[in-house]
Design a protein around this motif. Structure first.
Motif, short mmCIF file in Angstrom:
data_model
loop_
_atom_site.label_atom_id
_atom_site.label_comp_id
_atom_site.label_asym_id
_atom_site.label_seq_id
_atom_site.Cartn_x
_atom_site.Cartn_y
_atom_site.Cartn_z
N VAL A 42 0.83 -1.20 0.00
CA VAL A 42 0.00 0.00 0.00
C VAL A 42 0.88 1.26 0.00
N ILE A 43 1.98 1.21 0.75
CA ILE A 43 2.86 2.38 0.79
C ILE A 43 3.54 2.58 -0.57
N LEU A 44 3.89 1.45 -1.21
CA LEU A 44 4.48 1.55 -2.55
C LEU A 44 3.49 2.21 -3.51
N ALA A 45 2.22 1.82 -3.39
CA ALA A 45 1.18 2.43 -4.21
C ALA A 45 1.06 3.92 -3.89
N LEU A 46 1.22 4.24 -2.60
CA LEU A 46 1.18 5.64 -2.19
C LEU A 46 2.28 6.41 -2.91
N GLY A 47 3.47 5.82 -2.98
CA GLY A 47 4.58 6.48 -3.68
C GLY A 47 4.23 6.74 -5.13
N ARG A 48 3.58 5.76 -5.76
CA ARG A 48 3.17 5.94 -7.15
C ARG A 48 2.16 7.08 -7.26
N ALA A 49 1.19 7.08 -6.35
CA ALA A 49 0.14 8.10 -6.41
C ALA A 49 0.72 9.50 -6.18
N ASN A 100 9.16 5.10 -0.43
CA ASN A 100 9.70 3.92 -1.09
C ASN A 100 10.56 3.08 -0.18
N VAL A 101 11.47 3.73 0.55
CA VAL A 101 12.37 2.97 1.41
C VAL A 101 11.57 2.24 2.48
N LEU A 102 10.58 2.96 3.03
CA LEU A 102 9.72 2.35 4.06
C LEU A 102 9.03 1.11 3.50
N ALA A 103 8.48 1.24 2.29
CA ALA A 103 7.75 0.13 1.69
C ALA A 103 8.68 -1.06 1.45
N ARG A 104 9.88 -0.78 0.91
CA ARG A 104 10.82 -1.88 0.62
C ARG A 104 11.19 -2.62 1.90
N VAL A 105 11.42 -1.85 2.96
CA VAL A 105 11.80 -2.48 4.21
C VAL A 105 10.69 -3.42 4.68
N LEU A 106 9.44 -2.94 4.62
CA LEU A 106 8.32 -3.75 5.09
C LEU A 106 8.15 -5.01 4.24
#
Lengths: 333, 296
Positions: free
Chosen positions: A242-249, A313-319
C-alpha cells in the motif's frame, strides 16, 4: 630422423606454451575487462542517481536561500511578484493520494484475496494478465479518458448527485467543476489499484500451505483462514504494498495534471475544488519558466517530491523485504 | 465453501447459531472479495474498449504518414509523433539497455555483501522515483548546457527509466541459470568471462529480450519526462539536437484541444499506444509461457 622427431616435439612444446601464454593472457585480460566494464556501468548508474539528487539540490539553492522553510507554507506560486510557495501543491498531492488509497487499499486487498483464496483455477491466468495490463496503461491515456469522459460526467451527473445525497459532508460542498480533486483522486484509484493487487497477491502466496491446511483441518471456514492465517502473516507485506502504491500516487504526473484543474484554491475538504499537485505544478509551469528564482522554485518543488517519494519507497521496501525473510523460516507465531 | 458441501451425517448436530453465523460471514467474505476483484477488471475493460472504439475509426494510412492538420483542416495524421516515439525508444535503448543489463549482471554474478545490497536498494529507489524528476535531471544536464530541447535529452530521460526495469529482469533470469552449469564450464578450464558471454548470457537471451520489450512498453507511454526534454513539435524529425515529437506528448496536447478533429486524433493516438502495449504484453506472456503455466 631422430632430429626430426625432436624438432616436432620441440615445436609442439613451443606452440603449446605460446598458446598457453596467449590464452592465459587472454583469460586474465578478458576476465578483468569484463569485470571492470561491469563495475564501470554500475558506477554510471549510481552516478545518475546521485546526479538526480545533486541537480535538484544545487538547482534549487536560490529559492532555498530566499525562502527557507517558508517555501513549504507560502500559498502563492507567483513568478510575477517573485513569491514562491508550495503549500497548495503539497496539500493537493497528499489529499488526492489519501483519497486514492482510502478506496484503492480495501478494494485491492479484497481483489487479491479473491485471486489467491477463492478464484476458480481457470480464471487465474486471465485475471493476472488483465491486472498486469492495467499497470501498463499509459497515464496519458487514462488522463485522456478522465478529461474527455470522466470530468464531463462528473459535472453533469456525478457531482450533483453526490451533493444531493451527501451534501452534508464537508467533502461534497461547493460548486461542481468536473475537473478537480475528485476527478484526480478517482483516476489515481484506477491507477494504483492494480499495483496493490499485484503486490498483495504476491505476498499472500508466501503464506505457508501447512498453516492454511492446519486451520482448515480444525474445521475453520475459508474466511477464518484468511482472518487468522493469511492476513496476520501478510500484514507487513500488505502495508508495504500500500505504501508503494502511495509512492506511485504521490508522483503520478500526467493523468493528474490533465484532470485536476491546475488552479489553486484555498486548501479545504471540498473535493469539487480544483487544485494542483507537486508534479502537476512542475509539468504545467515548466514551459514558461525563466532562469533564476522561477526555475529554482520548480526544482525545489521537485526536490520536495523526491524527498517524499524516497521516504515512502524505502519504508515500503523495508516492510516487504522483512516479510520475505520471515517466510524463509516457515512458521510464524 | 467446503463446510457446506459436507454431507449431513446422521449423528451430527443440526447447525447451531454460531455455525450459521460463521457460514454467513464466510459467504459475505466471498461475495465482497469477488466484487472487489470484478471492479478493477470491469473498469479496465470499459476504458480500453471505450478508447479502442473511439479511436479505431480515425486510424487511416494518413495517420501514420501525414503531419497534424492545420487548424480547421480535417485531414492529416500523427506521422511525426509515431516517428518520434520510435526514435526516442531507440535512443533510450542505447542508454538504458547496456546500463540496466550490466547492473543486472553485476548483481547476479559479481555482487556480494553490503555494496551489492546498496546497489540493489539504489536501483529500487530509481524505479520508485516519479518519472518527471528524471526529466528534470535530463533537462539540467543536457537541455541547459546545449541551450535547447532535444531528442537526445528525451532519449536519455527515457533510458534512465529503463535501467531499473532492465536490471531487475536481467538479474532475475541470470539467477535461474543453474550454478552447476557455470561450475562445469569453469572446471573444463573455460575462463569466467567466456562462461558468462558464451554460455550463460545466450542461455537467457530470450529472457533478456523479454525484459527489453517489457521496458520499452513501459516507456512508450511516458509523457511527463518528455515535456521538458523532447518537448514535441509538429514537424518531421530533424536531428537528435532538435526537439522531437512523441505519441504521448501529441495525445496530451490534442486531448485539451478545442478542435474536435484534434481530439479525434488524440483518440487515434491512444488507440495506437494501447495496441502497441497489449501486443508487447501478449508477446511477453507467450514468450515466457505465461498462458500455459499456472499463475501463482
Amino acid at each position: 630422423m631422430l632430429d626430426e622427431a625432436g624438432a616436432t616435439a620441440r615445436s609442439i612444446r613451443i606452440a603449446t606454451r605460446a598458446r598457453a601464454w596467449r590464452t592465459l593472457l587472454n583469460d586474465k585480460l578478458g576476465d578483468s575487462a569484463l569485470r571492470w566494464l561491469t563495475y564501470l556501468l554500475v558506477a554510471i548508474v549510481l552516478g545518475i542517481i546521485a546526479g538526480v539528487i545533486w541537480v535538484l539540490v544545487s538547482g534549487s539553492w536560490i529559492t532555498i536561500q530566499m525562502f527557507g522553510l517558508r517555501f513549504l507554507t507560502n500559498r502563492a506560486f507567483d513568478p510575477v511578484h517573485n513569491i514562491y510557495g508550495v503549500a497548495p501543491a503539497i496539500f493537493g498531492t497528499l489529499y488526492t493520494s489519501a483519497f486514492a488509497l482510502f478506496f484503492a487499499a480495501p478494494i485491492g486487498v479484497g481483489a487479491a484475496l479473491f485471486v489467491t483464496e477463492f478464484c476458480p483455477r481457470f480464471l487465474r491466468v486471465p485475471l493476472a494478465f488483465i491486472s498486469d495490463l492495467l499497470v501498463t496503461i499509459p497515464s496519458v491515456v487514462l488522463g485522456l479518458w478522465g478529461f474527455l469522459v470522466l470530468a464531463p460526467w462528473l459535472i453533469t451527473t456525478g457531482e450533483p448527485w453526490l451533493q444531493k445525497h451527501f451534501g452534508f459532508l464537508p467533502f461534497f460542498q461547493g460548486t461542481p467543476h468536473g475537473l478537480g480533486l475528485l476527478a484526480a483522486g478517482m483516476i489515481l484509484v484506477i491507477m494504483v489499484l492494480p499495483l496493490i493487487v499485484a503486490i498483495t497477491r504476491e505476498v499472500m502466496t508466501l503464506v505457508p500451505t501447512e498453516q492454511r491446511e492446519a486451520l482448515l483441518a480444525l474445521g475453520a471456514t475459508r474466511w477464518e483462514v484468511i482472518r487468522y492465517v493469511v492476513l496476520p502473516f501478510a500484514r507487513s507485506g500488505i502495508t508495504g504494498g500500500v505504501i508503494l502504491a502511495l509512492g506511485r500516487a504521490l508522483g503520478e504526473t500526467m493523468a493528474v495534471t490533465m484532470v485536476i484543474g491546475n488552479e489553486a484554491t484555498n486548501p479545504s475538504w471540498g473535493l469539487f475544488n480544483t487544485g494542483y499537485t507537486l508534479s502537476s505544478l512542475i509539468a504545467n509551469t515548466f514551459g514558461e519558466a525563466t532562469p533564476g528564482p522561477f526555475i529554482s522554485a520548480l526544482l525545489e518543488t521537485g526536490l520536495i517530491l523526491l524527498i517524499i517519494t524516497l521516504i515512502t519507497n524505502v519504508l515500503a521496501r523495508v516492510l516487504v523485504s522483512r516479510l520475505g525473510q520471515k517466510s524463509v523460516g516457515g512458521f510464524v507465531a | 465453501m467446503n463446510a457446506q458441501a459436507a454431507p449431513r451425517l446422521p449423528f451430527a448436530q443440526p447447525p447451531s447459531v454460531v455455525m450459521r453465523r460463521r457460514r454467513a460471514v464466510n459467504i459475505t467474505a466471498i461475495v465482497v472479495t469477488t466484487l472487489a476483484a470484478i471492479f478493477p477488471v470491469a473498469i479496465l475493460i470499459y476504458i480500453v474498449f471505450y478508447i479502442l472504439l473511439q479511436g479505431h475509426q480515425f486510424i487511416t494510412p494518413d495517420f501514420f504518414t501525414q503531419l497534424p492538420p492545420a487548424f480547421g483542416d480535417s485531414n492529416g495524421g500523427m506521422g511525426e509523433a509515431v516517428q518520434g516515439t520510435l526514435i526516442l525508444l531507440g535512443l533510450a535503448s542505447i542508454v538504458g539497455v547496456p546500463l540496466g543489463l550490466f547492473t543486472g549482471i553485476y548483481l547476479a554474478e559479481y555482487g556480494k555483501g553490503v555494496f551489492a545490497r546498496g546497489v540493489r536498494l539504489m536501483v529500487d529507489v530509481l524505479s520508485g522515483l516519479p518519472t518527471i524528476l528524471l526529466g528534470l535531471f535530463a533537462w539540467a544536464i543536457i537541455v541547459i548546457p546545449s541551450h535547447g530541447f532535444s531528442a537526445l535529452s528525451g532519449g536519455v530521460a527515457l533510458g534512465i527509466i529503463m535501467i531499473p526495469i532492465m536490471t531487475r529482469s536481467a538479474e532475475e533470469v541470470l539467477r535461474l541459470v543453474p550454478e552447476s552449469l557455470r561450475e562445469a564450464a569453469l572446471a573444463l578450464g573455460i575462463p569466467q568471462w567466456r562462461v558468462l558471454i558464451q554460455l550463460v548470457l545466450p542461455s537467457v537471451a530470450s529472457g533478456i529480450i523479454t525484459g527489453i520489450i517489457f521496458a520499452l512498453a513501459r516507456i512508450a507511454g511516458e509523457t511527463a519526462p518528455l515535456l521538458m526534454t523532447a518537448f514535441g513539435n509538429t514537424f518531421w524529425f530533424s536531428g537528435v539536437n532538435h526537439p522531437v515529437d512523441a505519441l504521448p506528448l501529441r495525445i496530451f496536447v490534442f486531448t485539451e484541444s478545442p478542435y474536435q478533429v484534434q481530439i479525434n486524433q488524440a483518440y487515434a493516438g491512444s488507440f495506437v499506444l494501447i495496441i502497441l502495449i497489449v501486443a508487447a504484453s501478449v508477446t511477453i506472456r507467450w514468450a515466457t509461457g505465461g498462458f500455459r503455466r499456472q499463475a501463482r
